[in-house]
Design an enzyme around this catalytic site. Structure first.
Site, PDB file in Angstrom:
ATOM      1  N   PRO A 103      -1.071   2.586   5.208  1.00 43.39           N
ATOM      2  CA  PRO A 103      -1.798   2.584   6.479  1.00 43.39           C
ATOM      3  C   PRO A 103      -2.959   1.591   6.465  1.00 43.39           C
ATOM      4  CG  PRO A 103      -1.293   4.837   5.826  1.00 43.39           C
ATOM      5  CD  PRO A 103      -0.894   3.953   4.676  1.00 43.39           C
TER       6      PRO A 103
ATOM      7  N   PHE B  69       3.600  -3.271  -0.736  1.00 42.72           N
ATOM      8  CA  PHE B  69       2.414  -2.416  -0.755  1.00 42.72           C
ATOM      9  C   PHE B  69       2.013  -1.988   0.657  1.00 42.72           C
ATOM     10  CE2 PHE B  69       1.727  -4.748  -4.834  1.00 42.72           C
ATOM     11  CZ  PHE B  69       1.791  -3.648  -5.676  1.00 42.72           C
ATOM     12  N   CYS B  70       3.011  -1.604   1.452  1.00 45.27           N
ATOM     13  CA  CYS B  70       2.744  -1.213   2.839  1.00 45.27           C
ATOM     14  C   CYS B  70       2.109   0.177   2.873  1.00 45.27           C
ATOM     15  CB  CYS B  70       4.040  -1.227   3.645  1.00 45.27           C
ATOM     16  SG  CYS B  70       4.761  -2.867   3.819  1.00 45.27           S
TER      17      CYS B  70
ATOM     18  N   CYS C 147      22.121   0.581  -9.203  1.00 48.11           N
ATOM     19  CA  CYS C 147      22.000  -0.652  -9.977  1.00 48.11           C
ATOM     20  C   CYS C 147      22.714  -1.770  -9.247  1.00 48.11           C
ATOM     21  CB  CYS C 147      22.587  -0.469 -11.372  1.00 48.11           C
ATOM     22  SG  CYS C 147      22.539  -1.971 -12.356  1.00 48.11           S
TER      23      CYS C 147
ATOM     24  N   ARG D  24      -2.937  -1.618   5.724  1.00 46.28           N
ATOM     25  CA  ARG D  24      -2.899  -2.748   4.787  1.00 46.28           C
ATOM     26  C   ARG D  24      -1.464  -3.058   4.379  1.00 46.28           C
ATOM     27  NH1 ARG D  24      -3.865  -2.590  -1.323  1.00 46.28           N
ATOM     28  NH2 ARG D  24      -2.195  -4.098  -0.982  1.00 46.28           N
TER      29      ARG D  24
END
Length: 278
Positions: free
Chosen positions: A263, A260-261, A121, A265
């Site tokens: 392969p 949103f890595c 946290c 994109r």
């Protein structure tokens, strides 16, 4: 002080524990078997004899964690301001005893706050909303990265998650060289702690880790962006999404934030000018 764990500490820093659990599968009756569970222990960072923070963490690479936390929280500006570290057992967990420069210790005492340690946290214990967010100097535009090399990094990220392979319970943070090769990485039950371990390792490695980007297996929260920027990281890749506040902080401090890595994109949220798309 030294960075070598005593035998007593090493005995409590096995990264997993085997426990008797009940397994349920739709096609079978319930059965009891041994399975691996990730270790999570309280880790106190003690500066010049005064406990500053207790975080829940995986009991591994704790000097890297202490260095990264000290840098990303603005306690120090340079690794040279820490003169030594020892990891020692305490009654309920572990302590990292840190020998901090007198000047930095005075500054720490002036702004000391109590953080209640919960897993990863980043804002636990912040007393007022105004305390959220630290002033970060805008980053320079000195780094570039070819997105064509990102697939190589993603392919090998799991290499730095041996505990996750056993338990499915940890996050990873790795340093990606411009070629896409992973120079090193760390895992932890807390994503912020994993990143702090990486940032501490990067600071201690020196010039070899100046070029490149950070890659995390989690989402990109604003704390992850802020910690990266505080340590001079210009590019942050995340396997999952970014939050709105993370995007705002990244925009403000000139950090290139990519989420949103996968392969082939990725989603570029801020400052795409550092990225080369082949």
């Amino acid at each position: 002080m030294n960075n070598i764990l005593s035998e007593e500490v090493l005995n409590v820093t096995d990264f997993t524990t085997s426990r008797q659990l009940t397994l349920w599968k739709r096609e079978d009756l319930q059965s009891s078997q041994l399975d691996d569970v990730a270790e999570e222990v309280p880790v106190a960072l003690v500066y010049n004899g005064i406990s500053h923070v207790v975080m829940m963490a995986s009991p591994k690479d704790l000097t890297h964690f202490a260095m990264g936390f000290s840098l990303s929280e603005g306690i120090i500006d340079s690794p040279r301001e820490i003169y030594g570290m020892d990891v020692v057992p305490s009654c309920n967990g572990l302590e990292v005893q840190i020998d901090l420069s007198s000047r930095r210790f005075m500054g720490l005492k002036a702004r000391r706050r109590a953080l209640a340690g919960r897993t990863g946290c980043g804002v636990c214990g912040v007393e007022q909303l105004n305390d959220i967010g630290k002033p970060v100097q805008p980053l320079p535009f000195s780094q570039t990265f070819n997105l064509g090399n990102l697939d190589r990094a993603l392919k090998h990220l799991n290499d730095f998650q041996p505990t996750s392979k056993l338990t499915g319970c940890t996050h990873a943070a790795a340093w990606v060289m411009p070629s896409g090769e992973l120079a090193g990485g760390h895992e932890d039950v807390g994503r912020h702690v994993a990143l702090d371990k990486l940032l501490g390792r990067r600071a201690m490695e020196g010039e070899e880790w100046r070029q490149g980007a950070a890659l995390v297996s989690s989402r990109a929260s604003y704390e992850m962006v802020q910690k990266s920027a505080m340590c001079g990281v210009e590019i942050l890749f995340a396997v999952s999404a970014a939050t709105t506040l993370a995007v705002e902080v990244a925009e403000r401090c000139n950090l290139t934030l990519v989420g949103f890595c996968k392969p082939g994109r990725a989603t570029i949220y801020t400052h795409p000018q550092r990225l080369i798309a082949d």
